[in-house]
Structures are given as structure tokens and as C-alpha cells.
Motif scaffolding. Sequence first.
Motif, PDB file in Angstrom:
ATOM      1  N   SER A  24       0.838  -1.200   0.000  1.00 22.74           N
ATOM      2  CA  SER A  24       0.000   0.000   0.000  1.00 22.74           C
ATOM      3  C   SER A  24       0.871   1.248   0.000  1.00 22.74           C
ATOM      4  O   SER A  24       2.073   1.199   0.284  1.00 22.74           O
ATOM      5  CB  SER A  24      -0.906   0.002   1.235  1.00 22.74           C
ATOM      6  OG  SER A  24      -0.127   0.162   2.410  1.00 22.74           O
ATOM      7  N   GLY A  25       0.248   2.387  -0.304  1.00 22.39           N
ATOM      8  CA  GLY A  25       0.984   3.647  -0.351  1.00 22.39           C
ATOM      9  C   GLY A  25       1.600   4.007   0.989  1.00 22.39           C
ATOM     10  O   GLY A  25       2.737   4.488   1.051  1.00 22.39           O
ATOM     11  N   VAL A  26       0.864   3.784   2.093  1.00 18.21           N
ATOM     12  CA  VAL A  26       1.390   4.117   3.423  1.00 18.21           C
ATOM     13  C   VAL A  26       2.609   3.258   3.742  1.00 18.21           C
ATOM     14  O   VAL A  26       3.610   3.756   4.274  1.00 18.21           O
ATOM     15  CB  VAL A  26       0.296   3.932   4.496  1.00 18.21           C
ATOM     16  CG1 VAL A  26       0.878   4.123   5.898  1.00 18.21           C
ATOM     17  CG2 VAL A  26      -0.844   4.906   4.267  1.00 18.21           C
ATOM     18  N   VAL A  27       2.551   1.975   3.431  1.00 21.59           N
ATOM     19  CA  VAL A  27       3.687   1.080   3.690  1.00 21.59           C
ATOM     20  C   VAL A  27       4.910   1.517   2.892  1.00 21.59           C
ATOM     21  O   VAL A  27       6.033   1.557   3.417  1.00 21.59           O
ATOM     22  CB  VAL A  27       3.312  -0.377   3.346  1.00 21.59           C
ATOM     23  CG1 VAL A  27       4.550  -1.275   3.386  1.00 21.59           C
ATOM     24  CG2 VAL A  27       2.258  -0.891   4.320  1.00 21.59           C
ATOM     25  N   ARG A  28       4.701   1.892   1.629  1.00 22.92           N
ATOM     26  CA  ARG A  28       5.828   2.290   0.790  1.00 22.92           C
ATOM     27  C   ARG A  28       6.462   3.592   1.287  1.00 22.92           C
ATOM     28  O   ARG A  28       7.686   3.703   1.392  1.00 22.92           O
ATOM     29  CB  ARG A  28       5.383   2.435  -0.673  1.00 22.92           C
ATOM     30  CG  ARG A  28       4.805   1.174  -1.260  1.00 22.92           C
ATOM     31  CD  ARG A  28       4.760   1.203  -2.767  1.00 22.92           C
ATOM     32  NE  ARG A  28       4.098   2.366  -3.307  1.00 22.92           N
ATOM     33  CZ  ARG A  28       2.788   2.446  -3.552  1.00 22.92           C
ATOM     34  NH1 ARG A  28       1.996   1.427  -3.233  1.00 22.92           N
ATOM     35  NH2 ARG A  28       2.269   3.531  -4.083  1.00 22.92           N
ATOM     36  N   VAL A  29       5.637   4.582   1.597  1.00 22.12           N
ATOM     37  CA  VAL A  29       6.167   5.880   2.033  1.00 22.12           C
ATOM     38  C   VAL A  29       6.898   5.742   3.371  1.00 22.12           C
ATOM     39  O   VAL A  29       8.014   6.248   3.544  1.00 22.12           O
ATOM     40  CB  VAL A  29       5.034   6.919   2.142  1.00 22.12           C
ATOM     41  CG1 VAL A  29       5.533   8.192   2.809  1.00 22.12           C
ATOM     42  CG2 VAL A  29       4.486   7.243   0.751  1.00 22.12           C
ATOM     43  N   THR A  30       6.288   5.045   4.322  1.00 24.76           N
ATOM     44  CA  THR A  30       6.935   4.887   5.626  1.00 24.76           C
ATOM     45  C   THR A  30       8.205   4.042   5.515  1.00 24.76           C
ATOM     46  O   THR A  30       9.166   4.257   6.257  1.00 24.76           O
ATOM     47  CB  THR A  30       5.966   4.255   6.640  1.00 24.76           C
ATOM     48  OG1 THR A  30       5.441   3.021   6.110  1.00 24.76           O
ATOM     49  CG2 THR A  30       4.823   5.195   6.953  1.00 24.76           C
ATOM     50  N   HIS A  31       8.214   3.082   4.595  1.00 22.98           N
ATOM     51  CA  HIS A  31       9.408   2.254   4.395  1.00 22.98           C
ATOM     52  C   HIS A  31      10.590   3.115   3.978  1.00 22.98           C
ATOM     53  O   HIS A  31      11.691   3.005   4.538  1.00 22.98           O
ATOM     54  CB  HIS A  31       9.122   1.188   3.339  1.00 22.98           C
ATOM     55  CG  HIS A  31      10.340   0.404   2.922  1.00 22.98           C
ATOM     56  ND1 HIS A  31      11.197   0.836   1.923  1.00 22.98           N
ATOM     57  CD2 HIS A  31      10.851  -0.770   3.374  1.00 22.98           C
ATOM     58  CE1 HIS A  31      12.175  -0.030   1.781  1.00 22.98           C
ATOM     59  NE2 HIS A  31      11.998  -1.022   2.634  1.00 22.98           N
ATOM     60  N   TRP A  32      10.395   3.992   2.977  1.00 19.13           N
ATOM     61  CA  TRP A  32      11.521   4.779   2.462  1.00 19.13           C
ATOM     62  C   TRP A  32      11.926   5.894   3.422  1.00 19.13           C
ATOM     63  O   TRP A  32      13.113   6.218   3.534  1.00 19.13           O
ATOM     64  CB  TRP A  32      11.183   5.331   1.086  1.00 19.13           C
ATOM     65  CG  TRP A  32      11.104   4.257   0.044  1.00 19.13           C
ATOM     66  CD1 TRP A  32      10.003   3.845  -0.645  1.00 19.13           C
ATOM     67  CD2 TRP A  32      12.172   3.409  -0.396  1.00 19.13           C
ATOM     68  NE1 TRP A  32      10.317   2.811  -1.492  1.00 19.13           N
ATOM     69  CE2 TRP A  32      11.653   2.518  -1.364  1.00 19.13           C
ATOM     70  CE3 TRP A  32      13.520   3.314  -0.059  1.00 19.13           C
ATOM     71  CZ2 TRP A  32      12.420   1.553  -2.000  1.00 19.13           C
ATOM     72  CZ3 TRP A  32      14.307   2.352  -0.701  1.00 19.13           C
ATOM     73  CH2 TRP A  32      13.752   1.487  -1.653  1.00 19.13           C
ATOM     74  N   ILE A  33      10.967   6.473   4.126  1.00 14.82           N
ATOM     75  CA  ILE A  33      11.334   7.478   5.127  1.00 14.82           C
ATOM     76  C   ILE A  33      12.140   6.836   6.246  1.00 14.82           C
ATOM     77  O   ILE A  33      13.169   7.380   6.689  1.00 14.82           O
ATOM     78  CB  ILE A  33      10.076   8.170   5.695  1.00 14.82           C
ATOM     79  CG1 ILE A  33       9.395   9.009   4.616  1.00 14.82           C
ATOM     80  CG2 ILE A  33      10.437   9.050   6.895  1.00 14.82           C
ATOM     81  CD1 ILE A  33       8.104   9.666   5.081  1.00 14.82           C
ATOM     82  N   THR A  34      11.698   5.667   6.696  1.00 14.71           N
ATOM     83  CA  THR A  34      12.431   4.956   7.748  1.00 14.71           C
ATOM     84  C   THR A  34      13.818   4.557   7.263  1.00 14.71           C
ATOM     85  O   THR A  34      14.794   4.620   8.021  1.00 14.71           O
ATOM     86  CB  THR A  34      11.649   3.711   8.193  1.00 14.71           C
ATOM     87  OG1 THR A  34      10.359   4.106   8.662  1.00 14.71           O
ATOM     88  CG2 THR A  34      12.383   2.981   9.311  1.00 14.71           C
ATOM     89  N   THR A  35      13.927   4.141   6.000  1.00 14.08           N
ATOM     90  CA  THR A  35      15.232   3.764   5.446  1.00 14.08           C
ATOM     91  C   THR A  35      16.210   4.933   5.482  1.00 14.08           C
ATOM     92  O   THR A  35      17.345   4.792   5.939  1.00 14.08           O
ATOM     93  CB  THR A  35      15.070   3.273   3.994  1.00 14.08           C
ATOM     94  OG1 THR A  35      14.217   2.129   3.975  1.00 14.08           O
ATOM     95  CG2 THR A  35      16.424   2.910   3.391  1.00 14.08           C
ATOM     96  N   LEU A  36      15.768   6.093   4.999  1.00 17.46           N
ATOM     97  CA  LEU A  36      16.640   7.274   4.988  1.00 17.46           C
ATOM     98  C   LEU A  36      16.987   7.711   6.408  1.00 17.46           C
ATOM     99  O   LEU A  36      18.142   8.054   6.703  1.00 17.46           O
ATOM    100  CB  LEU A  36      15.959   8.409   4.226  1.00 17.46           C
ATOM    101  CG  LEU A  36      15.739   8.181   2.728  1.00 17.46           C
ATOM    102  CD1 LEU A  36      14.964   9.343   2.119  1.00 17.46           C
ATOM    103  CD2 LEU A  36      17.075   7.997   2.009  1.00 17.46           C
TER     104      LEU A  36
END
Length: 253
Positions: A24-36
Motif C-alpha cells: 500500500s501507499g502508506v507502507v511504501r512511504v513509511t518504508h523509504w522514510i524509515t530507510t533514509l
Amino acid sequence: MADSVWGPASTSAAPATTVRTRHSGVVRVTHWITTLAFLALLVSGVEILISHPRFYWGETGNVHTPPLFQIPIPSSRSSVPTGYGYVLPDQNGWSRYLHFQSAWVTVLTGLIYVCFGLLTGHFRQNLLPARADLSWRGLSIVIAQDLRLRPASEEEGWSYNVLQRLTYLFVTFVLFPLVIWTGLAMSPAIASAIPAAVTILGGQQSARTIHFFVSLFLVLFLLVHLLMVCLAGFRNRARAMITGRPATHLERA
């Protein structure tokens, strides 16, 4: 299972497609923010470690206190005895600022992800393993496959195996909360406002030592995660986490 499933042909229209979303969009956005944010925490954390690469247990610890253990690297402070005849450039200022800011970004992003997962059933549907998968036989088969570094099949790309599910749950609900807790416990403000949050861990120096080891486990998880992504097909998994759909061929029903 592929990205799209073709429906039956029609004489008046082209075959309709139903696009299946992997993330989902929320999972993708939070994944990349958490990665950075995690990468920023890692870089700044190493710089902070270099300023005092010695660890203690209890409430206090300094250069006059025997360490529990120490990292055999030079320090960026001449007052810290390391056995080296030189010191590294002191980067303690910007690294502490970046570490603090990145930590709050991680906390807020994590709260959004957890709230989303609980409210939408994401954890129950995608991460909570079935009871049958928790048998020793089921776990041993998955572990043996992972140890052989067997590439995942296309259908496996649409779901996580039981070992992945347990690992993601452990990282989300144990390691990340613990690294946040121990990080806050090192703050004099938190120690003054909520003393129990520090005393339960054994003191501020104990919190720092636990924080170090939990961080190591998170780095290990990151490395294993990247390895498994590459084995599963880096292009497919990366595209799925960016667009929501892996770059696999269409499969006719």
C-alpha cells in the motif's frame, strides 16, 4: 501470482485487467522514510561512538572508570584512552544534531506505520503467521531454504514466509521500541522526568550499552534484508516498494 490477471475475452471490448497491489501507499512511504532516517542514524551514531568508544554498565562511566568493553578504534577526543597515538577529527556536533532529528523522524514514521497496520489489518493479513506455519517442521523447511540462499519463486514474491513474518514483527515491535527507549534513557531530561525509564535498564550507561547492541542487531537485519531482496529479485522487490507492483509478467487466469 502475478501483477495482473486477465479476465475472459469479450467481443466488444479488450480484456479487462485487475491490478493487484503488493504494498500500500502508506507502507511504501513509511518504508523509504524509515530507510533514509535509519541510514542517517547509522552514520551519525558511528560518529558519536568514535567520540567515546568505551562502554560501561550502571549509572556512571567515564575515562577514569574501567569499561565493560571497548571498541578497538581511535577516538576523536584526546582525553579518551584508546592506545592510539593520534585522534580523529571531532564530528560530535553535527552528528548529535542529526542523530536527534533523525530519531524523531523515525519515531513519528513508526507511529504512523503501526497505527495504519493496526487499523487496516495490515499486520494480521501480511505479517501475522498462521498457526500451522509455526510448527517446527514448517519453520525448519523455511530455514533450510533460506540457508541454501534459494531464490524466491514468483508466487512467493506476493507474500512473506513465516521466518520473514516473525522477523519483521520482532523488528517492528521489539527492536525498534527498544532502541528508541534506550536512546531516550540516555537523555538527562528523560532521566529527570521519568527516572523509572532509566532505572529499569540499570542506569544511563547500561542504556547506552544496550542501545549499542540493539543497533548492531538492526544493522544485521538490514544486511540480511538486502541479501534476501537481491535473491528474490532486486528489480522486482524494489519496484514493488516504489510503485506498489513488482515488475513481473502477466499471468493468464
